[in-house]
Design a protein around this motif. Sequence first.
Motif, PDB file in Angstrom:
ATOM      1  N   LEU B  37       9.894 -12.286  -2.985  1.00 24.79           N
ATOM      2  CA  LEU B  37      11.235 -12.080  -3.508  1.00 24.79           C
ATOM      3  C   LEU B  37      11.577 -10.609  -3.660  1.00 24.79           C
ATOM      4  O   LEU B  37      12.702 -10.206  -3.519  1.00 24.79           O
ATOM      5  N   THR B  49      15.923 -11.806   1.610  1.00 26.49           N
ATOM      6  CA  THR B  49      16.092 -13.186   1.195  1.00 26.49           C
ATOM      7  C   THR B  49      16.329 -13.264  -0.301  1.00 26.49           C
ATOM      8  O   THR B  49      16.619 -12.280  -0.949  1.00 26.49           O
ATOM      9  N   ALA B  50      16.209 -14.469  -0.847  1.00 23.11           N
ATOM     10  CA  ALA B  50      16.633 -14.685  -2.220  1.00 23.11           C
ATOM     11  C   ALA B  50      15.678 -14.101  -3.254  1.00 23.11           C
ATOM     12  O   ALA B  50      14.503 -13.953  -3.028  1.00 23.11           O
ATOM     13  N   VAL B  51      16.203 -13.802  -4.396  1.00 24.13           N
ATOM     14  CA  VAL B  51      15.405 -13.258  -5.487  1.00 24.13           C
ATOM     15  C   VAL B  51      15.731 -13.991  -6.770  1.00 24.13           C
ATOM     16  O   VAL B  51      16.873 -14.234  -7.078  1.00 24.13           O
ATOM     17  N   VAL B  52      14.710 -14.381  -7.482  1.00 25.58           N
ATOM     18  CA  VAL B  52      14.911 -14.883  -8.826  1.00 25.58           C
ATOM     19  C   VAL B  52      13.909 -14.183  -9.711  1.00 25.58           C
ATOM     20  O   VAL B  52      12.718 -14.310  -9.522  1.00 25.58           O
ATOM     21  N   ALA B  53      14.361 -13.399 -10.629  1.00 25.97           N
ATOM     22  CA  ALA B  53      13.462 -12.725 -11.556  1.00 25.97           C
ATOM     23  C   ALA B  53      14.264 -12.318 -12.765  1.00 25.97           C
ATOM     24  O   ALA B  53      15.477 -12.479 -12.803  1.00 25.97           O
ATOM     25  N   VAL B  54      13.594 -11.793 -13.737  1.00 24.51           N
ATOM     26  CA  VAL B  54      14.293 -11.428 -14.964  1.00 24.51           C
ATOM     27  C   VAL B  54      14.888 -10.037 -14.824  1.00 24.51           C
ATOM     28  O   VAL B  54      14.173  -9.084 -14.539  1.00 24.51           O
ATOM     29  N   PRO B  55      16.190  -9.912 -15.015  1.00 19.82           N
ATOM     30  CA  PRO B  55      16.772  -8.577 -14.982  1.00 19.82           C
ATOM     31  C   PRO B  55      16.182  -7.744 -16.117  1.00 19.82           C
ATOM     32  O   PRO B  55      16.031  -8.222 -17.220  1.00 19.82           O
ATOM     33  N   SER B 141      20.084 -12.758  -3.578  1.00 22.26           N
ATOM     34  CA  SER B 141      19.963 -13.972  -4.367  1.00 22.26           C
ATOM     35  C   SER B 141      21.293 -14.699  -4.382  1.00 22.26           C
ATOM     36  O   SER B 141      22.338 -14.099  -4.575  1.00 22.26           O
ATOM     37  N   GLU B 142      21.242 -15.990  -4.131  1.00 23.12           N
ATOM     38  CA  GLU B 142      22.418 -16.842  -4.261  1.00 23.12           C
ATOM     39  C   GLU B 142      22.094 -17.939  -5.257  1.00 23.12           C
ATOM     40  O   GLU B 142      21.080 -18.608  -5.116  1.00 23.12           O
ATOM     41  N   ASP B 146      21.772 -11.016  -7.314  1.00 25.06           N
ATOM     42  CA  ASP B 146      20.851  -9.873  -7.360  1.00 25.06           C
ATOM     43  C   ASP B 146      20.897  -9.101  -6.039  1.00 25.06           C
ATOM     44  O   ASP B 146      21.126  -9.678  -4.985  1.00 25.06           O
TER      45      ASP B 146
END
Lengths: 174, 438
Positions: B37, B49-55, B141-142, B146
Amino acid sequence: MRDSRGAEFDDFVRTRSVTLLRVAYLLTGDRNAAEDLLQEVLEQVYVRWRRVRTTPEAYARKALVNRAANRWRRRARRPERALAEHDGVRQDHADDVATREGIVAALRTLPPRQRATVVLRYLEDLSVTDVAAALGCSEGAVKSNTSRGLARLRESLAGSGLVLSSSTIPGSPR
Amino acid sequence: MTMSDSDVRAALHRATDQLTTPPDLLPAVRRGGRRRLVRRRALLAVALTAVVAVPVGGALRLADRGEPIEVASPLLDEPTRGDLAGDQGYLRQVREAWRRHLSRGEAVAMRGEPHVVWAGNTPAGPAAYVAQRTRTEPGVSEPGGDRNFAAAAFVEPTADGPKVLTVESVTTAGTDGNSQAVLLGPERDVLVVVDFGDPVVFSPRLRYKADGRIDRDFQPVPFRDGAAVLPVPPQRGKITVALSRTPVSALNMVHIANSSAILFPDSEGSGSPNPKQLTYTLPGAERAWGGDPAAAAEPTNQGENPLTPYVDVAGNHGAGDGPLLTVYGTTPDGRRLRMETIQYDDDPARVVATLAPAESPFTAVASGFADWNAPLPVRLRLPDRQGVLVAAEGATFSYRTGAGGWRAAGRDAALLPATATEVRIIGARGTTTVPLTN
């Protein structure tokens, strides 16, 4: 740390990864390459889970085919090793090993598109429509590749002297 | 002989029926996916590609189609920290090394000047962590929105001057997936951890308890002026250090930038050889498992993973040099039995037996160490008088109770009665009798 994938993604990996590994193995002809390919594709599914969660297997299958076709362009990650050398499973009798090697060798004689078509049609039992979707081609191309691939496969396997019984898996693909 | 369609199907199934996935596939995929990610090697980073993490701080003004936007980030906006922050000569060398590194291959286009986040002296020589904004900031990220906005890397000392290690992308989702530490020096015995703002704990050594569980002592990383420089045991070829944000977990693991290069020096981090996989299903296992146990869902998908105490969740390891052994069976009282080995690098292999009544989660009930050089590598006594599990590849087992007669118990693996007092192993190295008194 938030993770929106949760148990749904885990269940997908647990329930479908063996099937996908088998496809990957026949596409690559090499156990290590198949495992690497599968992990790469599942990581890709992980990254895109929000988009593909409704049809993750179709997405993964398509990614497997594409990456298998392109993998020769990348550097090999590990030395190639055939399935027969890999598993310590006791029931791996010599004739089974010879059968597998013969089939994999025969599949390797097929061009990538024909190989993928045959694997998806006859290992995965996908319909012509689904194979076309996975390969991004027309249904006519699937039928054509199936016909040519089968002819070539039969020729190779007949020459190998392998005798295969159809009694254990009745029926034919859709 | 002409092959029918069914023959082809049978052939393809026969060619693949023996395949099973690696036992650590799911955690490996999760770890790899999460790392994907945010980690992009500069030479390859084009498509994102997509990213999911804590800002983690960084004010973002969204823009369309990846045009440059101003992302405020502590990584890029704060003054250089470290005891070499005022050493303009060294900072210039670092920036030059960074530019040279990015100029090779299909580098990501950058903008502005590289920013040395931290620069400091270490026992291995001067080191740094450098970052720079990318020219474009494509969404990664969708529907999270992000964006990738910068690239960053550690810089290690070499005889030829500062050397830039793997360049990673930085996203507005945070730095959780970015490497935060590096091992320096010819012995890789200097650990540098950059301060990303969250508390980090580290454990220099990996030990095992008598029953095979992981035994680590974590202590806080003492950040000072932007980083911590810690002496650790030599980490060449094998990494005993573990780092994590708190609480310690696989998801909170802190990545070490050059861990792959250390673990796999000959293959440039591409992976380690697969260990040999041995899978045995004891007679009658199908009764409790409701079919082929090897095809059933992993036991860890129900509740807490019973193997967690045996897994080094924040460590970096290669595969063990012994086989990966899995045994499926059924206990006399009808519980599902699964026994498996876990091994890191050249450490001792651990063996763990888990049991589960119908529809209930698995729990670890017995564990210890395997000795692949012994005539009987695996011997585990199960609780509640459910028997003694033994395993030895290629061996034939028999057992007896007291002075009674010998009874055959099968090959490769067996669940002997709890009353058995001796087991006889007939293998490639002859016949051996082992007492089962404990």
